[in-house]
Enzyme design. Structure first.
Site, mmCIF file in Angstrom:
data_model
loop_
_atom_site.group_PDB
_atom_site.id
_atom_site.type_symbol
_atom_site.label_atom_id
_atom_site.label_comp_id
_atom_site.label_asym_id
_atom_site.label_seq_id
_atom_site.Cartn_x
_atom_site.Cartn_y
_atom_site.Cartn_z
ATOM 1 N N ARG A 1 -13.417 -8.871 0.821
ATOM 2 C CA ARG A 1 -11.967 -8.627 0.659
ATOM 3 C C ARG A 1 -11.206 -9.908 1.021
ATOM 4 N NH1 ARG A 1 -9.866 -3.469 0.872
ATOM 5 N NH2 ARG A 1 -7.945 -4.555 0.299
ATOM 6 N N CYS B 1 -16.204 1.479 -0.355
ATOM 7 C CA CYS B 1 -15.073 0.632 0.059
ATOM 8 C C CYS B 1 -14.775 0.731 1.547
ATOM 9 C CB CYS B 1 -13.836 0.967 -0.756
ATOM 10 S SG CYS B 1 -13.223 2.647 -0.535
ATOM 11 N N ASP C 1 -17.097 7.091 -2.614
ATOM 12 C CA ASP C 1 -15.923 6.965 -1.739
ATOM 13 C C ASP C 1 -15.731 8.327 -1.081
ATOM 14 O OD1 ASP C 1 -13.574 6.083 -0.543
ATOM 15 O OD2 ASP C 1 -12.375 6.120 -2.376
ATOM 16 N N HIS D 1 -6.945 0.811 -6.755
ATOM 17 C CA HIS D 1 -7.208 -0.066 -5.599
ATOM 18 C C HIS D 1 -7.861 -1.357 -6.110
ATOM 19 C CE1 HIS D 1 -7.658 -1.320 -1.623
ATOM 20 N NE2 HIS D 1 -8.565 -0.488 -1.160
ATOM 21 N N GLN E 1 -9.805 -4.016 -3.830
ATOM 22 C CA GLN E 1 -11.130 -3.594 -3.386
ATOM 23 C C GLN E 1 -12.172 -3.822 -4.485
ATOM 24 O OE1 GLN E 1 -12.193 -2.178 -0.220
ATOM 25 N NE2 GLN E 1 -14.070 -2.890 -1.208
ATOM 26 N N ARG F 1 0.888 -1.176 0.000
ATOM 27 C CA ARG F 1 0.000 0.000 0.000
ATOM 28 C C ARG F 1 0.918 1.215 0.000
ATOM 29 N NH1 ARG F 1 -5.434 1.234 3.289
ATOM 30 N NH2 ARG F 1 -6.095 -0.110 1.577
HETATM 31 N N1 NVA Z 1 -9.869 6.581 -1.837
HETATM 32 C C1 NVA Z 1 -9.563 6.141 -0.494
HETATM 33 C C2 NVA Z 1 -9.788 4.666 -0.365
HETATM 34 C C3 NVA Z 1 -9.522 4.111 1.007
HETATM 35 C C4 NVA Z 1 -9.692 2.628 1.090
HETATM 36 C C5 NVA Z 1 -8.127 6.512 -0.152
HETATM 37 O O1 NVA Z 1 -7.254 6.376 -1.007
HETATM 38 O O2 NVA Z 1 -7.898 6.947 0.975
HETATM 39 N N1 CP Z 2 -11.233 -0.354 1.880
HETATM 40 C C1 CP Z 2 -9.985 -0.441 2.364
HETATM 41 O O1 CP Z 2 -9.011 -0.659 1.651
HETATM 42 O O2 CP Z 2 -9.912 -0.306 3.715
HETATM 43 P P1 CP Z 2 -8.601 -0.127 4.597
HETATM 44 O O3 CP Z 2 -8.033 1.245 4.294
HETATM 45 O O4 CP Z 2 -9.091 -0.250 6.009
HETATM 46 O O5 CP Z 2 -7.609 -1.185 4.238
#
Ligand code: NVA
Ligand code: CP
Length: 299
Positions: free
Chosen positions: A284, A256, A216, A128, A131, A101
């Site tokens: 997930r 998500c 989102d 992502h 997800q 990540r």
């Molecule tokens: N768009 C959000 C998704 C989190 C799972 C982010 O990148 O923070």
């Molecule tokens: N949706 C998602 O990726 O959640 P987290 O940020 O908790 O991993």
């Protein structure tokens, strides 16, 4: 043999995605011990926070008889400037797959270019895919194949939206995107997807008659300082009951998570009967177990 990676949704064909979804549904129903990854290790690098991604990968590996190692830049040499290329070379000689990540999508790409083992994108600034794999499993599980259906994306043209653009191509659905000016997804991605994508400034136009509504957060991780600016720009983009009312009567709602009730979605919708967010979050685990099984079998 070069390992298969899952850096973007385009790394899998539509047929492979459908296979993974079928497998994820099987794994979800499996009640007996199944340990295809006994003694296998997943390295997990997190440059940003996570609840779902971390726990689902870690739990999945344990359930499969293996294990996972959590790594953060704060307490590894990655945070002290060791080149990403070198880290990829070293880690991939010790573990069987690597999930990242990252702040920058380029970091995941560099890792994949230098890794001997499968690399999985657990969220970057651009995509992502894990997800959206879980989202697709959730749709298939509730409504059947998504081919020929229409999805509305309402809100920021962010990493999730951009992955939906990929998924629309791989799984053959239409995607209406409603976002305010200045928050569009990357133009090149939209163009590549051709007439499957319709971009509008009007949430009601995007949502008319659709089968799935997705949104989102307005400010993603790393954009916290833009929160108030974004709250103004997105003020007309909340998914509320009025907006859901113009979708198809059996439309589903997905997010998500984490969500901000009262911002991108009203509590009435996210906690309402059309929302499938808890299945989506649970999936997930199952979708990623199917993915790990697939990638490690092809490594
Ligand atoms: N768009 C959000 C998704 C989190 C799972 C982010 O990148 O923070
Ligand atoms: N949706 C998602 O990726 O959640 P987290 O940020 O908790 O991993």
């Amino acid at each position: 043999m070069n390992p298969r990676h899952f850096v973007t949704f385009m790394d899998l064909s539509g047929e492979e995605v459908r296979g993974l979804i079928r497998r994820a549904v099987e794994l979800k129903r499996l009640k007996t011990l199944y340990e295809p990854l006994k003694n296998k290790v997943l390295g997990m690098i997190f440059e940003k926070s996570s609840t779902r991604t971390r726990v689902s990968f870690e739990a999945g590996m344990i359930q499969f008889g293996g294990g996972a190692i959590f790594l953060s830049p704060r307490d590894t040499q990655l945070g002290r400037g060791e080149p990403v290329e070198d880290s990829a070379r070293v880690l991939s000689r010790m573990v069987d797959a690597i999930m990242l990540r990252t702040i920058s999508h380029r970091t995941v790409e560099i890792f994949a270019e230098h890794s001997r083992v499968p690399v999985i994108n657990g969220l970057s600034d651009r995509f992502h895919p894990c997800q959206v794999l879980a989202d697709m499993q959730t749709y298939f599980d509730h409504r059947g194949d998504i081919a020929g259906k229409t999805v509305a994306w309402v809100g920021d043209g962010n990493n999730m939206c951009q992955t939906y653009i990929h998924a629309a191509q791989q799984l053959d659905f239409k995607l209406n995107i409603a976002c305010p000016e200045g928050y569009d997804p990357e133009q090149e991605l939209v163009e590549q997807a051709g007439d499957r994508i319709k971009l509008t400034r009007e949430p009601f136009e995007a949502t008319e008659g659709v089968d799935l509504v997705v949104t989102d957060v307005w400010a993603s991780m790393g954009q916290e300082e833009e929160q108030s600016l974004r709250a103004k720009a997105f003020a007309n983009y909340q998914v509320d009951a009025k907006l859901m009312a113009v979708a198809a009567p059996d439309a589903l709602f997905m997010h998500c998570l984490p969500a901000h009730r009262g911002e991108e979605v009203s509590a009435e919708v996210i906690d309402g009967p059309q929302s499938v967010i808890w299945d989506e979050a649970e999936n997930r685990l199952h979708a990623q177990k199917a993915l790990l099984e697939f990638l490690l079998a092809h490594a």
